[in-house]
Design a protein around this motif. Structure first.
Motif, PDB file in Angstrom:
ATOM      1  N   PRO A 156       0.821  -1.131   0.002  1.00 19.45           N
ATOM      2  CA  PRO A 156       0.095   0.197  -0.030  1.00 19.45           C
ATOM      3  C   PRO A 156       0.798   1.451  -0.102  1.00 19.45           C
ATOM      4  CG  PRO A 156      -0.794  -1.643   1.757  1.00 19.45           C
ATOM      5  CD  PRO A 156       0.550  -1.943   1.198  1.00 19.45           C
ATOM      6  N   ARG A 158       0.630   5.539   0.747  1.00 19.53           N
ATOM      7  CA  ARG A 158       0.064   6.534   1.404  1.00 19.53           C
ATOM      8  C   ARG A 158      -1.063   7.347   1.047  1.00 19.53           C
ATOM      9  NH1 ARG A 158       5.016   6.151   4.247  1.00 19.53           N
ATOM     10  NH2 ARG A 158       4.756   5.215   6.170  1.00 19.53           N
ATOM     11  N   TYR A 162      -0.670   1.751  -4.523  1.00 14.47           N
ATOM     12  CA  TYR A 162       0.235   0.625  -4.414  1.00 14.47           C
ATOM     13  C   TYR A 162       1.285   1.056  -5.217  1.00 14.47           C
ATOM     14  CZ  TYR A 162      -1.781  -2.006  -8.244  1.00 14.47           C
ATOM     15  OH  TYR A 162      -2.294  -2.463  -9.612  1.00 14.47           O
ATOM     16  N   THR A 205       3.205  -0.043   4.543  1.00 14.43           N
ATOM     17  CA  THR A 205       2.590   1.174   3.998  1.00 14.43           C
ATOM     18  C   THR A 205       3.926   2.029   3.696  1.00 14.43           C
ATOM     19  OG1 THR A 205       0.814   1.051   4.880  1.00 14.43           O
ATOM     20  CG2 THR A 205       1.054   3.126   3.848  1.00 14.43           C
TER      21      THR A 205
END
Length: 222
Positions: A156, A158, A162, A205
Motif C-alpha cells: 500500500p 500512503r 500501491y 505502507t
C-alpha cells in the motif's frame, strides 16, 4: 527552493554490484515499470511544484534507487519501457531483461506484462515502479517470499494507490475499471481480491514521490 546538487550526474549513477541468482527463485520475475526519461514528460505533478528540470533530476534519482535495490535481488528482473527500449541506458543489459509496455492505459499495460511473464514460465511475478524512495531490497524480497503462502501480495502507498503488486496467477480483473493515479486504486483492488476470494498479504505502507511534499527534507534548501 529545490536542490539539484543532491542528485549528482545521472549519467554516472551506475554501481558495479553483482548479484547471485538463487535457484529457489528461478521461477520468480520482478517487473519494473519505467517511463523513458524526457524533460516535461516525467513526474508532471511534481514538476508543478519544483519545475520540469528539477522533476527530471528527481526521476533520475528515483530510477537509480530502484535500479540499485533490484540488481542485487536473487531473481530475474525485467524493465518495461513506456515508449522505446533503450539498450544504452543505465540499466545493464547483462542484468536486466528489457521489453516494451503494451496497452492503451496503465491497467491494460500491467495486465499484459503479467500475462506475458506467466506465459514465459514464471510462477511468482511482482511489479514495481520507480516512484518509491522508501522501497528496499528487503521489502521486494519479502513480497516474493509471501507469495509462497498467498495468492496476491500488495504494497500500500500512503496516497491510496500501491507501490508493489505480486501474484502467482494472472488476475486480469485487478487491472480493470480503475481510476489510475487516484486515491481509490488500492481500495478498489482489494475489493476485487475479496470478490475473487484471493488470499492477500499487505506489506508495509510506504510513500510514493508524486508531489513536492513527498520529497525528503534533505532534498530542499531553506
Amino acid at each position: 527552493m529545490f536542490c539539484l546538487k543532491a542528485f549528482g550526474n545521472p549519467t554516472l549513477l551506475r554501481h558495479r554490484v553483482m548479484y547471485k541468482k538463487d535457484p529457489r527463485y528461478r521461477d520468480c520475475l520482478l517487473l519494473i515499470y519505467y517511463r523513458n526519461p524526457a524533460l516535461g514528460k516525467v513526474k508532471t505533478r511534481l514538476a508543478a511544484g519544483i519545475g520540469d528540470e528539477a522533476a527530471l533530476a528527481v526521476y533520475y534519482r528515483l530510477a537509480s534507487h530502484t535500479r540499485d535495490l533490484a540488481r542485487v535481488l536473487a531473481m530475474d528482473c525485467r524493465v518495461c519501457y513506456s515508449d522505446f527500449i533503450d539498450r544504452e541506458d543505465a540499466w545493464p543489459n547483462s542484468r536486466f531483461q528489457k521489453t516494451l509496455q503494451q496497452g492503451s492505459d496503465l491497467g491494460e499495460r500491467m495486465s499484459n506484462s503479467f500475462r506475458q511473464a506467466f506465459a514465459d514460465g514464471y510462477r511468482h511475478v511482482v511489479i514495481i515502479g520507480t516512484d518509491c524512495l522508501e522501497l528496499t531490497t528487503a521489502v521486494v524480497q519479502t513480497a516474493f517470499d509471501q507469495l509462497a503462502a498467498h495468492d496476491v501480495v500488495i504494497g500500500p502507498a500512503r496516497d491510496g494507490g500501491y507501490y508493489l503488486l505480486g501474484m502467482k496467477q494472472w488476475q486480469a480483473t485487478l487491472f480493470q475499471n480503475k481510476k489510475w493515479g487516484s486515491s481509490s486504486v488500492l481500495a478498489d483492488t482489494l475489493t476485487n481480491t475479496t470478490r475473487l476470494q484471493l488470499h492477500v498479504k499487505q506489506l508495509v505502507t510506504l510513500t510514493d514521490v508524486d508531489e513536492a511534499d513527498d520529497l525528503p527534507p534533505s532534498w530542499h534548501l531553506s
